[in-house]
Design a protein around this motif. Sequence first.
Motif, PDB file in Angstrom:
ATOM      1  N   LEU A 115       1.667  34.393  15.631  1.00 32.56           N
ATOM      2  CA  LEU A 115       1.104  35.736  15.977  1.00 32.56           C
ATOM      3  C   LEU A 115       2.032  36.422  16.940  1.00 32.56           C
ATOM      4  O   LEU A 115       1.909  37.753  16.968  1.00 32.56           O
ATOM      5  CB  LEU A 115      -0.336  35.665  16.760  1.00 32.56           C
ATOM      6  CG  LEU A 115      -1.109  36.861  17.112  1.00 32.56           C
ATOM      7  CD1 LEU A 115      -1.413  37.677  16.044  1.00 32.56           C
ATOM      8  CD2 LEU A 115      -2.380  36.534  17.830  1.00 32.56           C
ATOM      9  N   SER A 116       2.411  35.699  17.885  1.00 33.82           N
ATOM     10  CA  SER A 116       3.463  36.406  18.855  1.00 33.82           C
ATOM     11  C   SER A 116       4.703  36.984  18.235  1.00 33.82           C
ATOM     12  O   SER A 116       5.234  37.809  18.523  1.00 33.82           O
ATOM     13  CB  SER A 116       3.740  35.336  20.066  1.00 33.82           C
ATOM     14  OG  SER A 116       4.443  34.129  19.389  1.00 33.82           O
ATOM     15  N   SER A 117       5.063  36.037  17.127  1.00 36.47           N
ATOM     16  CA  SER A 117       6.275  36.588  16.543  1.00 36.47           C
ATOM     17  C   SER A 117       6.156  37.735  15.907  1.00 36.47           C
ATOM     18  O   SER A 117       6.920  38.641  15.758  1.00 36.47           O
ATOM     19  CB  SER A 117       6.647  35.520  15.334  1.00 36.47           C
ATOM     20  OG  SER A 117       7.860  35.790  14.894  1.00 36.47           O
ATOM     21  N   ILE A 118       4.874  37.877  14.789  1.00 35.77           N
ATOM     22  CA  ILE A 118       4.551  39.131  14.230  1.00 35.77           C
ATOM     23  C   ILE A 118       4.330  40.389  15.348  1.00 35.77           C
ATOM     24  O   ILE A 118       4.871  41.348  14.889  1.00 35.77           O
ATOM     25  CB  ILE A 118       3.476  38.715  13.187  1.00 35.77           C
ATOM     26  CG1 ILE A 118       3.594  37.790  12.305  1.00 35.77           C
ATOM     27  CG2 ILE A 118       2.777  40.110  12.891  1.00 35.77           C
ATOM     28  CD1 ILE A 118       2.407  37.266  11.566  1.00 35.77           C
ATOM     29  N   TYR A 119       4.012  39.956  16.157  1.00 39.87           N
ATOM     30  CA  TYR A 119       3.730  41.032  17.119  1.00 39.87           C
ATOM     31  C   TYR A 119       4.917  41.880  17.561  1.00 39.87           C
ATOM     32  O   TYR A 119       4.867  43.019  17.600  1.00 39.87           O
ATOM     33  CB  TYR A 119       2.800  40.388  18.394  1.00 39.87           C
ATOM     34  CG  TYR A 119       2.609  41.402  19.568  1.00 39.87           C
ATOM     35  CD1 TYR A 119       1.873  42.642  19.399  1.00 39.87           C
ATOM     36  CD2 TYR A 119       2.968  40.952  20.892  1.00 39.87           C
ATOM     37  CE1 TYR A 119       1.795  43.499  20.561  1.00 39.87           C
ATOM     38  CE2 TYR A 119       2.322  41.728  21.991  1.00 39.87           C
ATOM     39  CZ  TYR A 119       2.191  43.042  21.744  1.00 39.87           C
ATOM     40  OH  TYR A 119       1.719  43.666  22.892  1.00 39.87           O
ATOM     41  N   VAL A 120       5.837  40.941  18.070  1.00 40.84           N
ATOM     42  CA  VAL A 120       7.124  41.573  18.633  1.00 40.84           C
ATOM     43  C   VAL A 120       7.893  42.255  17.629  1.00 40.84           C
ATOM     44  O   VAL A 120       8.524  43.415  17.526  1.00 40.84           O
ATOM     45  CB  VAL A 120       7.876  40.705  19.143  1.00 40.84           C
ATOM     46  CG1 VAL A 120       7.263  40.025  20.717  1.00 40.84           C
ATOM     47  CG2 VAL A 120       8.323  39.565  18.547  1.00 40.84           C
ATOM     48  N   ALA A 121       7.854  41.602  16.241  1.00 41.74           N
ATOM     49  CA  ALA A 121       8.315  42.115  15.104  1.00 41.74           C
ATOM     50  C   ALA A 121       7.848  43.444  14.735  1.00 41.74           C
ATOM     51  O   ALA A 121       8.681  44.443  14.312  1.00 41.74           O
ATOM     52  CB  ALA A 121       8.471  41.304  13.982  1.00 41.74           C
ATOM     53  N   THR A 122       6.753  43.650  15.074  1.00 36.29           N
ATOM     54  CA  THR A 122       5.768  44.867  14.617  1.00 36.29           C
ATOM     55  C   THR A 122       6.160  45.916  15.606  1.00 36.29           C
ATOM     56  O   THR A 122       6.462  47.362  15.264  1.00 36.29           O
ATOM     57  CB  THR A 122       4.426  44.920  14.584  1.00 36.29           C
ATOM     58  OG1 THR A 122       4.072  43.630  13.569  1.00 36.29           O
ATOM     59  CG2 THR A 122       3.590  45.918  14.032  1.00 36.29           C
ATOM     60  N   LEU A 123       6.275  45.460  16.997  1.00 34.99           N
ATOM     61  CA  LEU A 123       6.472  46.459  17.930  1.00 34.99           C
ATOM     62  C   LEU A 123       7.809  46.940  17.726  1.00 34.99           C
ATOM     63  O   LEU A 123       8.332  48.440  17.715  1.00 34.99           O
ATOM     64  CB  LEU A 123       6.509  45.891  19.296  1.00 34.99           C
ATOM     65  CG  LEU A 123       5.227  45.472  19.738  1.00 34.99           C
ATOM     66  CD1 LEU A 123       5.060  44.844  21.197  1.00 34.99           C
ATOM     67  CD2 LEU A 123       4.343  46.860  20.009  1.00 34.99           C
ATOM     68  N   HIS A 124       8.892  46.201  17.446  1.00 37.06           N
ATOM     69  CA  HIS A 124      10.315  46.606  17.164  1.00 37.06           C
ATOM     70  C   HIS A 124      10.571  47.488  15.965  1.00 37.06           C
ATOM     71  O   HIS A 124      11.088  48.539  16.091  1.00 37.06           O
ATOM     72  CB  HIS A 124      10.925  45.486  16.926  1.00 37.06           C
ATOM     73  CG  HIS A 124      12.684  45.652  16.414  1.00 37.06           C
ATOM     74  ND1 HIS A 124      12.939  45.651  15.058  1.00 37.06           N
ATOM     75  CD2 HIS A 124      13.865  46.019  17.222  1.00 37.06           C
ATOM     76  CE1 HIS A 124      14.283  46.150  15.125  1.00 37.06           C
ATOM     77  NE2 HIS A 124      14.609  46.292  16.419  1.00 37.06           N
ATOM     78  N   GLU A 125       9.591  47.223  14.999  1.00 33.19           N
ATOM     79  CA  GLU A 125       9.929  48.255  13.763  1.00 33.19           C
ATOM     80  C   GLU A 125       9.058  49.618  14.058  1.00 33.19           C
ATOM     81  O   GLU A 125       9.656  50.574  13.555  1.00 33.19           O
ATOM     82  CB  GLU A 125       8.872  47.507  12.541  1.00 33.19           C
ATOM     83  CG  GLU A 125       8.597  48.421  11.280  1.00 33.19           C
ATOM     84  CD  GLU A 125       9.786  48.893  10.443  1.00 33.19           C
ATOM     85  OE1 GLU A 125       9.594  49.974   9.779  1.00 33.19           O
ATOM     86  OE2 GLU A 125      10.809  48.217  10.755  1.00 33.19           O
ATOM     87  N   ASN A 126       8.116  49.638  14.787  1.00 31.75           N
ATOM     88  CA  ASN A 126       7.440  50.715  14.949  1.00 31.75           C
ATOM     89  C   ASN A 126       8.045  51.519  16.006  1.00 31.75           C
ATOM     90  O   ASN A 126       7.989  52.897  16.006  1.00 31.75           O
ATOM     91  CB  ASN A 126       5.927  50.558  15.711  1.00 31.75           C
ATOM     92  CG  ASN A 126       4.760  49.859  14.616  1.00 31.75           C
ATOM     93  OD1 ASN A 126       5.111  49.824  13.473  1.00 31.75           O
ATOM     94  ND2 ASN A 126       3.751  49.491  14.979  1.00 31.75           N
ATOM     95  N   ASP A 127       8.755  51.153  17.071  1.00 27.82           N
ATOM     96  CA  ASP A 127       9.526  51.727  17.884  1.00 27.82           C
ATOM     97  C   ASP A 127      10.735  52.496  17.264  1.00 27.82           C
ATOM     98  O   ASP A 127      10.956  53.638  17.816  1.00 27.82           O
ATOM     99  CB  ASP A 127       9.903  50.778  19.048  1.00 27.82           C
ATOM    100  CG  ASP A 127      10.548  51.533  20.279  1.00 27.82           C
ATOM    101  OD1 ASP A 127       9.828  52.638  20.760  1.00 27.82           O
ATOM    102  OD2 ASP A 127      11.439  51.289  20.763  1.00 27.82           O
ATOM    103  N   LEU A 128      11.491  51.999  16.392  1.00 25.40           N
ATOM    104  CA  LEU A 128      12.456  52.428  16.066  1.00 25.40           C
ATOM    105  C   LEU A 128      12.327  52.820  14.401  1.00 25.40           C
ATOM    106  O   LEU A 128      13.131  53.642  14.080  1.00 25.40           O
ATOM    107  CB  LEU A 128      13.551  51.181  15.836  1.00 25.40           C
ATOM    108  CG  LEU A 128      14.128  50.568  17.270  1.00 25.40           C
ATOM    109  CD1 LEU A 128      15.055  49.625  16.995  1.00 25.40           C
ATOM    110  CD2 LEU A 128      14.528  52.059  18.182  1.00 25.40           C
TER     111      LEU A 128
END
Length: 757
Positions: A115-128
């Motif tokens: 869950l933590s891995s998916i969370y930061v990956a989603t933030l990275h995708e959404n931010d850029l």
Amino acid sequence: MEAWRLWMTSSSIFMSSRTAAETNPLLPCIHYFRTKYAKQNIGAARFVRASVWPVTIMTALRQRKGSRGKESSQESQRHDRPEDLPQTTPTGLWTWWTVVWGTVGGVLGVSLGLLSSIYVATLHENDLWFSNIKEVEREISFRTECGLYYSYYKQMLEAPSIQQGLFDLINDNVTESRRTINLLQRMNIYQEVFLSILYRVLPIQEYLQPVYFYIYTVFALQAVYVIALYITSWVLSGSWLAGALSATWYIINRVDTTRVEFTISLRENWSLPFFALQVAAITCYLRPQLKPLQQKVVLWLVFLSSLCFCLTWQFNQFILLVQALIIFGLDSLDLISPVQVTSLYLVQATSLLTVWALQFCNPMILGSLVLSFIVAALFVRHFQTDVKVGGLLPRLAKLLLHSLLVLSLTFAINFLAKTALQLRSDEHIFKFIKAKFGLGSTRDFDANLYLCEEAFGLLPLDTFERLAGTLLVYPYLCTLCVLLLMLLMVGLRNLSASSGARLQKEEQIIAIRPDVAYNLLHTVFFGLLALSTMRMKYLWTGHMCAFAAYGICGKELWALYLKVIHCQSQTKLKLIRYAIPIVILAYLYYKFWPKLMEEVSELREFYDPDTVELMTWISSKTSKKADRALRERTRQVYQVYARESAEEVHRILREVGAEYVVLEDSICYERRHSRGCRLRDLLDVANGHIMDGPGENDPDLIPAPHPRFCEEVKKDVPPFPGLFARVFRNKTFHVYKLKKGKKRAARAGGRASEPDV
């Protein structure tokens, strides 16, 4: 009646002297049947609870005359306390319930990690909006040195073969102009090498682009990080609820526990998961009553995680030095065995020496303080064998002498090693430390560059406000204070008694386990490091989550609290240990889950047109052998922002082999930092020149004889046109091509001369 007779018989045997108990061959059998009847006969168990304390008290009264009797009384108390009686299942025996309960905990730990891995990956995708931007935009999203590290991964993929790629890295002549260096020796890029080889040999090229394979690997390591914290808190507390609490705290405190979503390639994002694994392995290694085979297996895990940690981060030497000091402190207070101390020291040294070999005999490792400290500590311990003998004052005096000898020998070995290896590359770090703690000022450019960066300043107070908002600070500080007091009491007790007369630690009223003591000193040392240097907080905050979770779910602490208020019982202990973490988890879910959902649904887009335009021009207008000015961050090249003459800057750039110079307005006219910390101020002071603008200057600084280069070159007045030709410009960047072989422009008449080279 049979159970009663059996209980009285076994009690009388346990009340006898230790020698008699050891020589009685029936003792193991009697203890087994006593445990069996306590488990199967409810009436006998009730009688045990009612009769144990009067029997113990009478035994204590009878045995006051001699020390052997005292030991027997304490042995009886140890076996007959009410809080120990519910543990009727023999140690190490797994039932179906323990297997199911442990499986649930393991699945939950892996799930929270993913869950933590998916969370930061989603933030990275959404931010850029990473999946919808150009390849050049994806690459320049790796800011500062992150782009440099990623370029080596890309270089390995573009090489004709793996062998050729490795050869190019070992014989690199692009990173530093006019010099051929071994990148595997100079930089910690084995992770990029390993990942590129893995991508080439696995059949995934059709399904996953190289950049995604790279970033997903880093995000997957976040899952490893969370699982390691989960294991640490579970091992310390004995409950996987502590692991769930620590993982939840880590995720919702993302701002203070990690920055992986926007600094993917930083070395710390590769190494900290392995460091957390190492801490978890050390915690398991220091557990009491660990079998020899288990100790060997866990020690190998400590070595492997230490090796991966050291191989992926250049700061590993300083982190291991702090860890070595923690082990030294545990050894000094007699909290871990000499065998464990030696084993952990040797694992650290072996990890460093293995990295030394893999990095082609990197001399920086042999000249590290931690390696000198380990050698000194082992040497002094071998010859000073009477440190742990005597009373309190003699032992304190011996311990002080022992510490002085170790430190003196450490600095002596380190000085000799650096002298022999001719190492001076880390001098700026010691200048930085000296200036940071007010031990003297420095004009060293590199040291001042660190001092002026916010990341190397003190930890901001708003950090604690954020951590308090998630209820992390309160149990952490409570657990920290109580355990520090216990550590002080246990340490004084250990130092007060000689080794021959010291009672066993499990027989003491107040005791602290070795694994708990290690994690306590770990959070104290790294907490002090984080308070002094903000960037180091990521070494502390993750472990803070695991430590606070142990305080919430730990059996020993709650038993102590209940004993202090005279309200102890097994039922209340279990109720508190399970109810409080569940209540906290429910509160965190209620308060922060909507915020997390809102955060992952917020969409942004990468936007940096000036940098994209610059990189597009560089890739299309310059040759592949041209100097990479954006990556060239030495003090000499930075003179383009200092007040130097056109001829001097041209000479410097020619000496480093540059063909182009890139000037950035945000650096030339910097306003982000205050006066004294702007890049141009650091350069002026290092060059002995007075800084720009109103304010104080050191009395020995003098006015610069030339105007600032980055400002004057844009005016296109002599002698600049004869030395530099502008070839690219936008709102942020100006690129100038160096002209070859021109004489200095004539100061009088403003006319360039013919070549003199």
